[in-house]
Scaffold this motif. Structure first.
Motif, mmCIF file in Angstrom:
data_model
loop_
_atom_site.group_PDB
_atom_site.id
_atom_site.type_symbol
_atom_site.label_atom_id
_atom_site.label_comp_id
_atom_site.label_asym_id
_atom_site.label_seq_id
_atom_site.Cartn_x
_atom_site.Cartn_y
_atom_site.Cartn_z
ATOM 1 N N PRO A 175 0.808 -1.227 0.000
ATOM 2 C CA PRO A 175 0.000 0.000 0.000
ATOM 3 C C PRO A 175 0.841 1.276 0.000
ATOM 4 O O PRO A 175 0.361 2.339 -0.366
ATOM 5 C CB PRO A 175 -0.823 -0.101 1.283
ATOM 6 N N SER A 176 2.126 1.157 0.377
ATOM 7 C CA SER A 176 2.965 2.360 0.407
ATOM 8 C C SER A 176 3.691 2.597 -0.920
ATOM 9 O O SER A 176 4.518 3.496 -1.040
ATOM 10 C CB SER A 176 3.982 2.262 1.544
ATOM 11 N N THR A 177 3.368 1.778 -1.939
ATOM 12 C CA THR A 177 3.960 1.987 -3.270
ATOM 13 C C THR A 177 3.567 3.364 -3.786
ATOM 14 O O THR A 177 2.429 3.803 -3.629
ATOM 15 C CB THR A 177 3.422 0.915 -4.251
ATOM 16 N N CYS A 178 4.521 4.031 -4.409
ATOM 17 C CA CYS A 178 4.270 5.350 -4.983
ATOM 18 C C CYS A 178 3.261 5.266 -6.111
ATOM 19 O O CYS A 178 3.436 4.456 -7.019
ATOM 20 C CB CYS A 178 5.576 5.862 -5.582
ATOM 21 N N SER A 179 2.260 6.127 -6.085
ATOM 22 C CA SER A 179 1.312 6.156 -7.198
ATOM 23 C C SER A 179 1.881 7.013 -8.331
ATOM 24 O O SER A 179 2.954 7.594 -8.197
ATOM 25 C CB SER A 179 -0.035 6.715 -6.718
ATOM 26 N N PHE A 180 1.159 7.072 -9.432
ATOM 27 C CA PHE A 180 1.542 7.972 -10.522
ATOM 28 C C PHE A 180 0.275 8.676 -10.980
ATOM 29 O O PHE A 180 -0.836 8.252 -10.662
ATOM 30 C CB PHE A 180 2.227 7.229 -11.678
ATOM 31 N N ASN A 181 0.432 9.770 -11.705
ATOM 32 C CA ASN A 181 -0.731 10.527 -12.148
ATOM 33 C C ASN A 181 -0.909 10.365 -13.659
ATOM 34 O O ASN A 181 -0.023 10.742 -14.423
ATOM 35 C CB ASN A 181 -0.541 12.004 -11.789
ATOM 36 N N PRO A 182 -2.041 9.786 -14.100
ATOM 37 C CA PRO A 182 -2.224 9.532 -15.534
ATOM 38 C C PRO A 182 -2.798 10.718 -16.309
ATOM 39 O O PRO A 182 -3.421 10.542 -17.347
ATOM 40 C CB PRO A 182 -3.187 8.342 -15.546
ATOM 41 N N GLY A 183 -2.546 11.944 -15.815
ATOM 42 C CA GLY A 183 -3.001 13.134 -16.527
ATOM 43 C C GLY A 183 -2.068 13.525 -17.654
ATOM 44 O O GLY A 183 -2.416 14.326 -18.517
ATOM 45 N N VAL A 184 -0.857 12.957 -17.633
ATOM 46 C CA VAL A 184 0.101 13.154 -18.726
ATOM 47 C C VAL A 184 0.652 11.762 -19.057
ATOM 48 O O VAL A 184 1.237 11.111 -18.185
ATOM 49 C CB VAL A 184 1.265 14.089 -18.311
ATOM 50 N N ILE A 185 0.420 11.310 -20.273
ATOM 51 C CA ILE A 185 0.846 9.959 -20.666
ATOM 52 C C ILE A 185 1.584 10.019 -21.999
ATOM 53 O O ILE A 185 1.132 10.699 -22.926
ATOM 54 C CB ILE A 185 -0.367 9.006 -20.854
ATOM 55 N N VAL A 186 2.720 9.327 -22.072
ATOM 56 C CA VAL A 186 3.345 9.071 -23.370
ATOM 57 C C VAL A 186 3.154 7.571 -23.590
ATOM 58 O O VAL A 186 3.604 6.766 -22.765
ATOM 59 C CB VAL A 186 4.844 9.436 -23.378
ATOM 60 N N LEU A 218 -10.517 8.319 -2.520
ATOM 61 C CA LEU A 218 -10.173 8.568 -3.923
ATOM 62 C C LEU A 218 -9.449 9.876 -4.189
ATOM 63 O O LEU A 218 -10.033 10.870 -4.561
ATOM 64 C CB LEU A 218 -11.420 8.481 -4.788
ATOM 65 N N ALA A 219 -8.153 9.811 -3.990
ATOM 66 C CA ALA A 219 -7.320 11.003 -4.143
ATOM 67 C C ALA A 219 -7.465 11.651 -5.503
ATOM 68 O O ALA A 219 -7.572 12.847 -5.623
ATOM 69 C CB ALA A 219 -5.866 10.621 -3.911
ATOM 70 N N GLY A 220 -7.438 10.847 -6.553
ATOM 71 C CA GLY A 220 -7.297 11.462 -7.868
ATOM 72 C C GLY A 220 -8.524 11.372 -8.709
ATOM 73 O O GLY A 220 -9.069 12.358 -9.168
ATOM 74 N N GLY A 221 -9.012 10.178 -8.908
ATOM 75 C CA GLY A 221 -10.151 10.029 -9.795
ATOM 76 C C GLY A 221 -10.311 8.580 -10.155
ATOM 77 O O GLY A 221 -9.380 7.800 -10.062
ATOM 78 N N VAL A 222 -11.523 8.242 -10.548
ATOM 79 C CA VAL A 222 -11.846 6.851 -10.835
ATOM 80 C C VAL A 222 -11.013 6.258 -11.959
ATOM 81 O O VAL A 222 -10.871 5.061 -12.049
ATOM 82 C CB VAL A 222 -13.330 6.717 -11.184
ATOM 83 N N ALA A 223 -10.455 7.099 -12.826
ATOM 84 C CA ALA A 223 -9.660 6.541 -13.925
ATOM 85 C C ALA A 223 -8.276 6.105 -13.456
ATOM 86 O O ALA A 223 -7.631 5.277 -14.089
ATOM 87 C CB ALA A 223 -9.530 7.566 -15.050
ATOM 88 N N THR A 224 -7.832 6.661 -12.327
ATOM 89 C CA THR A 224 -6.457 6.364 -11.882
ATOM 90 C C THR A 224 -6.319 4.945 -11.332
ATOM 91 O O THR A 224 -5.355 4.242 -11.646
ATOM 92 C CB THR A 224 -6.011 7.381 -10.805
ATOM 93 N N SER A 225 -7.284 4.514 -10.522
ATOM 94 C CA SER A 225 -7.128 3.242 -9.808
ATOM 95 C C SER A 225 -6.883 2.034 -10.717
ATOM 96 O O SER A 225 -5.929 1.290 -10.495
ATOM 97 C CB SER A 225 -8.332 3.001 -8.892
ATOM 98 N N PRO A 226 -7.693 1.830 -11.774
ATOM 99 C CA PRO A 226 -7.405 0.679 -12.641
ATOM 100 C C PRO A 226 -6.026 0.785 -13.292
ATOM 101 O O PRO A 226 -5.346 -0.222 -13.476
ATOM 102 C CB PRO A 226 -8.491 0.733 -13.716
ATOM 103 N N PHE A 231 -0.689 -1.039 -14.629
ATOM 104 C CA PHE A 231 0.671 -0.608 -14.975
ATOM 105 C C PHE A 231 1.670 -0.765 -13.824
ATOM 106 O O PHE A 231 2.795 -0.300 -13.936
ATOM 107 C CB PHE A 231 0.661 0.859 -15.431
ATOM 108 N N HIS A 232 1.273 -1.436 -12.747
ATOM 109 C CA HIS A 232 2.191 -1.567 -11.613
ATOM 110 C C HIS A 232 3.532 -2.171 -12.042
ATOM 111 O O HIS A 232 3.582 -3.251 -12.635
ATOM 112 C CB HIS A 232 1.550 -2.439 -10.520
ATOM 113 N N GLU A 233 4.609 -1.426 -11.765
ATOM 114 C CA GLU A 233 5.983 -1.842 -12.112
ATOM 115 C C GLU A 233 6.168 -2.114 -13.606
ATOM 116 O O GLU A 233 7.090 -2.812 -14.006
ATOM 117 C CB GLU A 233 6.405 -3.062 -11.280
ATOM 118 N N LYS A 234 5.275 -1.561 -14.441
ATOM 119 C CA LYS A 234 5.405 -1.782 -15.885
ATOM 120 C C LYS A 234 5.259 -0.472 -16.648
ATOM 121 O O LYS A 234 4.551 -0.413 -17.648
ATOM 122 C CB LYS A 234 4.326 -2.774 -16.365
#
Length: 304
Positions: A175-186, A218-226, A231-234
């Motif tokens: 649970p302490s894994t760093c999240s990422f923000n999918p508002g900017v994606i390449v 829900l810190a960011g938004g429903v699109a972030t969680s899936p 994409f965990h570690e990928k």
């Protein structure tokens, strides 16, 4: 022909000025050959088209893409605390290969960003072999840490997934894994299709409808969680200066001018949007805004 840089931005009814400012900022800061994919719902498309064609943006190269919200049927829980996060266009990023065909590499941007750097630099982000996308890590920017702490922003998986649920614990992700923000994606479309990313994301949307797996805070938004699960570690990493965020988290939290000047991309994620009031650093956003020729969309300002 010089390389084309495809940039996907959604134009949502009620906040269309956001997409316009983002497009204007990108176009003004690059000499590269950018092709904008402006994604909207059927009823909003005529408005955005007129806005672009009847303003100083008329010379941009763009394609309008209609997103059909029927693809989301049965995949969303109606009970989110922030209903605006359930807007169908929030999920466009799950369906990139279905919307964009002739490109290997694509940039996706949330509408509440402006770009101060040359988009070519973001496009040149290196994706590691086997990675379908690059994001910006939530733990990667020391200068934003005090802001994040002062307003209780989540920056770990704990803020997005409900660890009381067995399905989540079975993933084996700390649970302490760093999240990422999918508002900017390449994104790399070949890898995305090969790994069937869209199908995987849909699976986790469906599971959430059945089991309510995402954190209620829900810190960011429903699109972030899936995306955090799939994409965990990928995923590869975007240069942190290409995603300076949390500008919309509080009407009081401000960054230093020097830091904002260094930033290549600014993101007003959170409730306090720069076309609205109250909001911070609105001057940096408004300089790119192009008024709506139809007069429908108006900025909300304290004296307006």
């Amino acid at each position: 022909m010089e390389e084309e840089i495809p940039v996907v931005i959604c134009a949502a009814a009620g906040r269309m000025g956001a997409a316009i400012a983002a497009i204007s900022s990108i176009y003004s800061n690059t000499d590269s050959n950018v092709l904008f994919y402006v994604v909207g719902l059927k009823n909003g498309i005529p408005h955005i088209r007129k806005w672009i064609e009847n303003s100083k943006l008329k010379d941009i190269r763009f394609k309008i893409v209609e997103f059909n919200p029927m693809v989301l049927k049965g995949k969303m829980r109606p009970d989110a605390a922030r209903p605006e996060l359930l807007q169908p266009l929030n999920f466009v990023r799950f369906y990139l290969p279905l919307l964009i065909h002739e490109h290997e590499k694509v940039i996706y941007l949330d509408d509440d960003v402006i770009v101060q750097g040359d988009i070519q630099d973001l496009y040149d982000t290196k994706l590691a072999r086997g990675h379908a996308a690059a994001f910006s890590d939530d733990c990667d920017l020391p200068s934003t840490h005090e802001i994040v702490r002062s307003i209780g922003m989540q920056n770990t998986y704990m803020g997005f997934l409900d660890y009381r649920k067995q399905t989540i614990r079975d993933l084996g992700i700390s649970p302490s894994t760093c999240s990422f923000n999918p508002g900017v994606i390449v994104a790399n479309m070949t890898e995305w299709k090969h790994q069937r990313i869209t199908k995987q994301l849909e699976k986790w949307m469906q599971k959430n409808v059945e089991e309510n797996l995402y954190s209620s805070t829900l810190a960011g938004g429903v699109a972030t969680s899936p995306m955090l699960i799939v994409f965990h570690e990928k995923y590869s990493h975007i240069n942190p200066l290409w995603h300076i965020r949390h500008l919309g988290w509080s009407p009081d939290a401000r960054y230093s001018e020097h830091f904002l000047h260094e930033a290549k991309l600014l993101h007003w994620n959170g409730r306090y949007k720069p076309w609205d009031h109250p909001s911070v650093h609105t001057d940096l956003w408004e300089k790119w805004f192009v008024p709506d020729p139809s007069g429908t969309f108006k900025l909300i300002r304290p004296n307006s």
